[in-house]
Design a protein around this motif. Sequence first.
Motif, short mmCIF file in Angstrom:
data_model
loop_
_atom_site.label_atom_id
_atom_site.label_comp_id
_atom_site.label_asym_id
_atom_site.label_seq_id
_atom_site.Cartn_x
_atom_site.Cartn_y
_atom_site.Cartn_z
N THR A 1 -16.41 120.66 100.07
CA THR A 1 -17.79 120.61 100.72
C THR A 1 -18.56 119.32 100.62
N LEU A 2 -18.45 118.96 99.33
CA LEU A 2 -19.18 117.37 98.93
C LEU A 2 -18.73 116.33 99.73
N ALA A 3 -17.22 116.45 99.86
CA ALA A 3 -16.32 115.42 100.55
C ALA A 3 -16.99 115.37 102.08
N ILE A 4 -16.97 116.52 102.54
CA ILE A 4 -17.52 116.66 103.93
C ILE A 4 -18.91 116.05 104.26
N ILE A 5 -19.86 116.38 103.35
CA ILE A 5 -21.27 115.60 103.09
C ILE A 5 -21.05 114.11 103.11
N GLY A 6 -19.87 113.60 102.30
CA GLY A 6 -20.08 112.27 102.11
C GLY A 6 -19.40 111.58 103.54
N ILE A 7 -18.36 111.92 104.36
CA ILE A 7 -18.02 111.60 105.46
C ILE A 7 -18.77 111.79 106.75
N ARG A 8 -19.91 112.60 106.63
CA ARG A 8 -20.56 113.01 107.71
C ARG A 8 -21.08 112.17 108.74
N ARG A 9 -21.86 110.81 108.10
CA ARG A 9 -22.42 109.95 108.82
C ARG A 9 -21.32 109.01 109.53
N LYS A 10 -20.25 108.70 108.95
CA LYS A 10 -19.26 108.05 109.38
C LYS A 10 -18.25 108.89 110.46
N ASP A 11 -18.17 109.90 110.38
CA ASP A 11 -17.07 110.79 111.28
C ASP A 11 -17.54 110.73 112.73
N ARG A 12 -17.64 109.55 113.33
CA ARG A 12 -18.03 109.39 114.84
C ARG A 12 -17.22 108.31 115.35
N THR A 13 -16.91 108.81 116.79
CA THR A 13 -15.96 107.75 117.71
C THR A 13 -16.30 106.31 117.22
N GLU A 14 -17.68 105.93 117.23
CA GLU A 14 -18.06 104.42 117.08
C GLU A 14 -17.16 103.62 115.82
N TYR A 15 -17.00 104.55 115.03
CA TYR A 15 -16.28 104.04 113.64
C TYR A 15 -14.65 104.13 113.76
N PHE A 16 -14.05 104.59 114.84
CA PHE A 16 -12.60 104.84 114.93
C PHE A 16 -12.10 103.74 115.81
N GLY A 17 -11.52 102.84 114.87
CA GLY A 17 -10.98 101.67 115.73
C GLY A 17 -12.02 100.73 116.43
N LEU A 18 -11.78 100.57 117.87
CA LEU A 18 -12.52 99.94 118.65
C LEU A 18 -13.84 100.61 119.33
N GLY A 19 -13.86 101.90 118.83
CA GLY A 19 -14.74 102.92 119.57
C GLY A 19 -14.15 103.50 120.75
N GLU A 20 -15.16 103.28 121.77
CA GLU A 20 -14.83 103.84 123.25
C GLU A 20 -13.88 102.97 123.77
N ILE A 21 -13.73 101.99 123.33
CA ILE A 21 -12.58 100.96 124.01
C ILE A 21 -11.24 101.03 123.61
N THR A 22 -11.17 102.05 122.47
CA THR A 22 -9.99 102.14 121.69
C THR A 22 -8.82 102.41 122.54
N VAL A 23 -7.51 101.43 122.60
CA VAL A 23 -6.57 101.79 123.65
C VAL A 23 -6.04 103.29 123.22
N ALA A 24 -5.72 103.98 124.20
CA ALA A 24 -5.02 105.10 124.12
C ALA A 24 -3.68 105.39 123.65
N THR A 25 -3.17 106.06 122.78
CA THR A 25 -1.85 106.17 122.58
C THR A 25 -1.22 107.47 122.88
#
Length: 486
Positions: A207-231
Amino acid sequence: MDSPNLQENKYHKAKQWEIAFFSLNNSATNLYLFAFGFLTYYATGIAGFATLLVGNLLGAARLFDGIIDPTIGIIMDKFNTRWGKFRPLMLFSNIGLVLSFILLFSTHYFSGVLQVAVFLIALVFHKIVYSVQQTVTKAAQPALTNDPSQRPLFSIYDTVFSSIGVFAMGQVIVSNFLAPRHGGEFNQAFFTEFLLGVMIISAVLTTLAIIGIRRKDRTEYFGLGEITVATKSLQDYWSVIKGNTPLITLALCGGLMKFIAQLLSDQAFLVILFGIVLGNYRLSGQLSLWQIIPNLLIVILFTRLATRKDLKASYTVSIVVAMLSTLTMLLILWTSGDTTQIFTNGGFIAILFGVAYVAMKVTATYPSSIVLTMSADISDFETSRSGRFVSGLIGTVFSLTDSIASSLAPIFIGFVVAGIGYKNAYPDASEPLTGNILNGVLILLGIPLVLYFLVFVLIRKYPLNREAMEKVQIAIAEKKREDLYE
């Protein structure tokens, strides 16, 4: 020359408490890993399985875990919801861990072929849900932070919460409180109390770990964000692995280190070493207490080395210390006339053995902690190379090699134990010391020494040093900037 703006925007940071909280996800899964080390005693002492059968079943389950891990990684990379990519997986996998342990430690209610079938099904289910939550720890690292001054900090928090909080304090609680409370035996009452505590604490940490990643668990922080190349295809996924020297090198190192850590933390090994060879099982808990401060200090020093130089340097130094510590323990056990008197007599040899054991335990677990951060570097390396964000697949490649290597640990221990004369049950701390038992411990310490040397040779070839990662982050920032101007 890179523009000042590009240099400025190449990093995204996390808050200190977010790094600390998210590191608890690893502690939540490590609690189950620690408890899993007692399964051999439940399976042989309560469920009534033979020693070699248990070793082979545990090994087969871990091997299955390794085989399915890449599939879990691919699913994770494609998975995303309005609540994020990682948080739903953390929640449901932890619930699955509770259910798997309830079934796994209830197999004594069955008999015959049905008992074996239920035990194996529970093992497989446990490995699947364990892999999901464990993989999140690796896969979410790139999203948490990409700042080289922050990434190594994860290992400090992980050391405090996992190496010290779970493994060291866990061993203290079991050997000095829970086991004596139940007559020194791993009986049903012991397992009921022990497992209930593991399930509750792990749920709180998740539960505490879920709180810790909450702010960063968004598409903009995944690789190149919206322009990330699809695999999309298997060929795309294969291209991530093929020719990826950092991934292949570190995955091999991680697998070998996992085997060593699994072997050295196995309760059968600890009971034989401390309960029989050294003649005092409680000593395992006392040394775990002694290692708390040195553990923290050593990891802080390694982390400072990682932030000032790079992660590769701190990994390499830890392997060298591990080799020297293991060699020292082997020489003391080999040359002592009566090993049961080493700590009874005290003196320099006892202190030297204690220091070597503490150093060995710290440096055996540190690489497994720092590899979580190094896998984030590899994920960023792949993003800079191909534009893909496949941290799930990369995380499960490590899990694959971990599982294959660690699947051999219980099998190896089972064969060693059977080879020294214990074919139907694992020896307990009341057994007398024999030459065969001492030889068994020397083998169980000698194999890690050889593997440490192999890891040392491999990690020297790992290419992602500080300069290389600087180029990686600039390349990612450049790709994002290009998209803004298109």
